[in-house]
Design a protein around this motif. Structure first.
Motif, short mmCIF file in Angstrom:
data_model
loop_
_atom_site.label_atom_id
_atom_site.label_comp_id
_atom_site.label_asym_id
_atom_site.label_seq_id
_atom_site.Cartn_x
_atom_site.Cartn_y
_atom_site.Cartn_z
N CYS A 25 0.97 -1.16 -0.20
CA CYS A 25 0.09 -0.38 0.26
C CYS A 25 1.04 1.10 0.31
CB CYS A 25 -0.68 0.13 1.23
SG CYS A 25 -2.44 -1.45 1.01
N LYS A 26 2.22 1.00 0.26
CA LYS A 26 3.20 2.24 0.35
C LYS A 26 3.53 2.58 -1.12
CE LYS A 26 2.78 3.67 4.80
NZ LYS A 26 2.07 3.45 5.23
N GLY A 27 3.26 1.96 -2.26
CA GLY A 27 4.68 1.95 -3.28
C GLY A 27 3.75 0.89 -4.50
N SER A 28 4.90 0.59 -4.78
CA SER A 28 4.67 -0.94 -6.70
C SER A 28 5.53 -1.59 -5.51
CB SER A 28 5.07 -0.22 -7.71
OG SER A 28 5.01 -1.13 -8.39
N VAL A 29 4.89 -3.14 -4.77
CA VAL A 29 5.60 -4.19 -4.62
C VAL A 29 5.18 -5.12 -5.37
CG1 VAL A 29 6.10 -5.25 -2.95
CG2 VAL A 29 5.75 -3.22 -2.67
N ARG A 30 6.33 -6.36 -5.78
CA ARG A 30 6.73 -7.93 -6.81
C ARG A 30 7.43 -8.37 -5.60
NH1 ARG A 30 8.41 -5.72 -12.39
NH2 ARG A 30 9.99 -5.92 -10.93
N LEU A 31 6.56 -9.63 -5.78
CA LEU A 31 6.96 -10.75 -4.64
C LEU A 31 7.86 -12.14 -5.36
CD1 LEU A 31 5.37 -12.99 -3.35
CD2 LEU A 31 3.99 -11.34 -2.27
N PHE A 32 8.11 -12.49 -4.87
CA PHE A 32 8.61 -13.50 -5.99
C PHE A 32 9.44 -14.77 -4.12
CE2 PHE A 32 12.30 -11.20 -6.00
CZ PHE A 32 13.45 -11.82 -6.33
N PHE A 33 8.92 -15.86 -4.89
CA PHE A 33 9.60 -17.15 -4.52
C PHE A 33 10.80 -18.08 -4.70
CE2 PHE A 33 4.57 -17.05 -4.44
CZ PHE A 33 4.70 -16.35 -3.67
N PRO A 34 11.75 -18.07 -3.49
CA PRO A 34 13.53 -18.38 -4.32
C PRO A 34 13.28 -19.48 -4.46
CG PRO A 34 13.38 -18.05 -1.54
CD PRO A 34 11.74 -17.27 -2.88
N MET A 35 14.60 -20.17 -5.01
CA MET A 35 14.94 -22.08 -5.16
C MET A 35 12.93 -23.11 -5.78
SD MET A 35 16.69 -24.59 -2.70
CE MET A 35 17.59 -25.27 -2.86
N ILE A 36 12.28 -22.43 -6.51
CA ILE A 36 11.43 -23.00 -6.73
C ILE A 36 12.25 -24.64 -7.82
CG2 ILE A 36 9.49 -23.27 -7.90
CD1 ILE A 36 8.62 -22.14 -5.93
N SER A 37 11.28 -25.63 -7.62
CA SER A 37 11.71 -26.59 -8.22
C SER A 37 10.50 -27.18 -8.47
CB SER A 37 12.86 -27.71 -7.22
OG SER A 37 11.54 -28.12 -6.51
N GLY A 38 9.62 -26.84 -8.96
CA GLY A 38 8.56 -27.69 -9.02
C GLY A 38 6.82 -26.78 -9.47
N ILE A 39 6.09 -27.43 -9.48
CA ILE A 39 5.03 -26.38 -9.77
C ILE A 39 4.29 -26.52 -8.40
CG2 ILE A 39 2.43 -26.25 -10.31
CD1 ILE A 39 4.06 -25.90 -12.51
N GLU A 40 4.16 -28.07 -7.80
CA GLU A 40 3.43 -28.11 -6.63
C GLU A 40 3.53 -27.42 -5.43
OE1 GLU A 40 4.91 -30.08 -8.16
OE2 GLU A 40 4.31 -32.64 -8.22
N GLU A 41 5.49 -26.72 -5.28
CA GLU A 41 5.69 -26.14 -4.71
C GLU A 41 5.03 -23.86 -4.97
OE1 GLU A 41 10.01 -27.03 -4.02
OE2 GLU A 41 10.16 -25.51 -5.83
N VAL A 42 4.88 -23.80 -6.47
CA VAL A 42 4.30 -22.38 -6.87
C VAL A 42 3.09 -23.05 -6.60
CG1 VAL A 42 3.77 -20.77 -8.25
CG2 VAL A 42 6.09 -22.91 -8.76
N ARG A 43 2.41 -23.50 -6.48
CA ARG A 43 0.79 -23.44 -5.83
C ARG A 43 0.44 -23.45 -4.50
NH1 ARG A 43 -0.90 -28.27 -10.83
NH2 ARG A 43 -1.24 -26.89 -11.82
N SER A 44 1.53 -24.26 -3.84
CA SER A 44 1.53 -24.52 -1.81
C SER A 44 1.59 -23.03 -2.05
CB SER A 44 2.75 -24.92 -1.66
OG SER A 44 2.27 -26.67 -1.97
N ALA A 45 2.49 -22.44 -2.31
CA ALA A 45 2.58 -20.70 -1.85
C ALA A 45 1.95 -19.15 -2.31
CB ALA A 45 4.10 -20.08 -2.19
N LYS A 46 1.30 -20.11 -3.73
CA LYS A 46 0.13 -19.03 -3.19
C LYS A 46 -1.49 -19.55 -3.14
CE LYS A 46 -0.75 -17.96 -7.98
NZ LYS A 46 -0.76 -18.61 -9.75
N ALA A 47 -1.29 -19.85 -2.57
CA ALA A 47 -2.41 -20.77 -1.86
C ALA A 47 -2.65 -20.55 -0.33
CB ALA A 47 -2.16 -22.81 -1.98
#
Length: 588
Positions: free
Chosen positions: A392-414
């Protein structure tokens, strides 16, 4: 001794901050306090505890006075260093741990504090990441301040130096020492200790103070008051230079300063090629103090904000409010440009002891980064909520490190969606449309880049680890350094796979590894189709200079040819030949 002082002497260390400085050596006492352990009879133990707590109190007074001085000299945005040291000073592990050792072992306060420091040292020593391992220096700096108060050893303040053109020579310097430096009086520094990724070196680069570190024994040399030259680019120090050497370095300094001024003229010019293709050039940062340098070099936001510092130097975890304040400070100071925040990227065995995780045989490939975050959702959610609120203080993007597969991405987004719902239910404002991405830094992520691209808003390629994992090279191993090859055909093909997959899915692809800040690689990255590059602030003008003289069409042909070679040596020879022919004036 007189003849030694009149001789020209040359020393080599680690170039920590580029530039050439010429002046007079000023040896400053920053030597470590020698601690001798002594047994204390039971009746004197309370007195030792009082000595220790009194030293803590005086150290706190020092830091509060420094905070006021630094705020007046450099502004409130540079107080993070002092606040971090105050946090360490108030840490229960430091305070109570030392008191427990005094009472349990019946030893003097100095020895107990030193023993406690050794525990911190063990905690940091095994960290694989250079940046994080160097954070032990902040704990050591605070402990040294306490010890000096206990033994009555004077701590000379850097801002007390009133002569001009001095080069500080010290056993070690703290980040607060750098914040006190007046560049009209202190033109550079050299130290026995230190590394290129220490907090002190990072700040020296941010404030453009030439520095050479890691000289080991420079303070035992009889050089106080002698003329001295330091070259922070090559790591060279010349004491008592001959007239010829002096003139040579003066010419080099003038040339370097001229080129720097010319490069800074590019600051406000667009990062666009001759044929109209734009690339966003951003900065990697770890501390708020780096933001002025980022802006001063024309950075278009933060492409990598490392959050690990908030979790270091402490036994307990930072709560959501502390994280929110830290992130909001960065975001507000960078706005309206974007800040890309990486979630926690380190193993639990090297974090706050509250995580209570077992030791691992190979922590670099163990329970770390996104794996740790998903294993400890309460820690992960605290960080995600803080990031969402900072949005809310400006423009922010976030990202997750050391992703090795789809399951990790979906779990993190959940988990991210859960955090959004919690904030929404509590009526707490947050960024409802925050962009999410992943780091591409392991070979499996490259292989399924097309699948991963459907799940996120952007890719960020971490070449440091991608090269290390792809080529099975420990980049910190000096015997294998020659095999760490960014232009290895396997790496080029991996980068092409990732960029092509991103663009096929309509998402951006960024690079935040060291490869992004090397001007030589710019045409390759341009030809591969990278949309954003993130690097140290001082590298931005050099990369922009090449970019503004390049054509994307030429870069694409360069990449097509580079991909036909079979070895890294062949690729490098070809690229250097092509780049020097087309951009020779840009590599002066």
């Amino acid at each position: 001794m007189g003849s030694a002082r009149s001789e020209t002497r040359v020393f080599s260390g680690i170039g920590a901050s580029p530039g050439i400085a010429i002046g007079t050596a000023r040896v400053t006492d920053r030597s470590r306090v020698m601690v001798v352990e002594a047994s204390v009879p039971p009746e004197d133990i309370p007195g030792e505890v009082v000595r220790f707590t009194a030293a803590l109190s005086r150290s706190r007074d020092d830091l509060l006075a420094l905070k006021e001085s630094i705020a007046a000299r450099r502004g409130a945005e540079h107080l993070y260093v002092v606040d971090a040291h105050l946090l360490i000073l108030d840490d229960s592990m430091l305070r109570q741990g030392t008191i427990d050792l005094i009472e349990r072992d019946g030893v003097n306060a100095e020895a107990a504090l030193k023993k406690n420091l050794d525990k911190f040292k063990e905690f940091f020593a095994g960290i694989d990441d250079d940046y994080l391992r160097e954070r032990f220096g902040d704990v050591e700096t605070v402990v040294e301040r306490i010890l000096r108060h206990m033994v009555g050893k004077r701590h000379e303040r850097i801002d007390a130096i009133d002569e001009g053109k001095r080069l500080i020579v010290a056993h070690d310097l703290s980040p607060t020492d750098i914040l006190q430096m007046d560049k009209e009086k202190v033109v550079g520094f050299v130290t026995d200790l230190g590394g290129k990724t220490s907090h002190t070196s990072i700040l020296a680069r941010a404030f453009e103070i030439p520095a050479v570190v890691g000289l080991e024994t420079i303070t035992v040399e009889d050089i106080d008051g002698l003329p001295i030259i330091i070259d922070g680019t090559t790591g060279t120090i010349v004491v008592n230079p001959s007239e010829e050497t002096f003139r040579d370095y003066l010419r080099r300094k003038q040339h370097y300063d001229y080129l720097e001024q010319e490069l800074l003229k590019l600051k406000d010019l667009p990062a666009v090629t001759l044929d109209g293709h734009s690339m966003r050039l951003m900065g990697n940062i770890e501390f708020p103090e780096e933001i002025p340098s980022l802006k001063g070099h024309g950075g278009q936001g933060v492409g990598l904000y490392r959050t690990e510092m908030l979790y270091m130097n402490r036994p307990g975890l930072p709560d959501e409010e502390e994280q929110y304040r830290a992130y909001a400070t960065i975001v507000e100071n960078v706005a309206p440009e974007p800040v890309t925040i990486r979630t926690l990227d380190i193993g639990g065995d090297k974090l706050a002891t509250d995580l209570h995780l077992e030791d691992e045989m190979n922590p670099a490939m163990g329970l770390r980064a996104i794996r740790l975050s998903l294993r400890r959702p309460e820690v992960f959610k605290s960080q995600l909520r803080a990031i969402l609120r900072a949005g809310c203080k400006g423009s922010v993007r976030l990202f997750f490190p050391m992703i090795s597969g789809i399951e990790e991405v979906r779990s993190a987004k959940a988990v991210l969606r859960e955090c959004m719902e919690e904030l929404r239910s509590a009526g707490i404002p947050f960024d409802e449309k925050i962009e999410t991405g992943i780091m591409i830094e392991v070979p499996s992520a490259v292989t399924i880049a097309d699948l991963l691209a459907r799940e996120v808003d952007f890719f960020s390629v971490g070449t440091n680890d991608l090269i290390q994992y792809s080529l099975a090279i420990d980049r910190t191993n000096e015997h294998l350094a020659h095999l760490y090859q960014p232009l290895h055909p396997a790496i080029l093909r991996s980068l092409k796979t990732v960029a092509d997959a991103a663009h096929a899915a309509g998402i951006r692809v960024c690079m935040c590894g060291e490869m992004a800040g090397e001007p030589l690689y710019l045409p390759i990255l341009l030809g591969l189709g990278f949309d954003e590059l993130s690097m140290t602030a001082v590298s931005i003008p050099r990369v922009k200079k090449i970019l503004r003289r390049a054509r994307r069409s030429d870069a694409e042909r360069l990449v097509a040819r580079a991909l036909t070679f079979a070895t890294a040596a062949e690729v490098e020879s070809f690229v250097k030949s092509e780049i020097s022919a087309r951009f020779s004036e840009s590599f002066d």
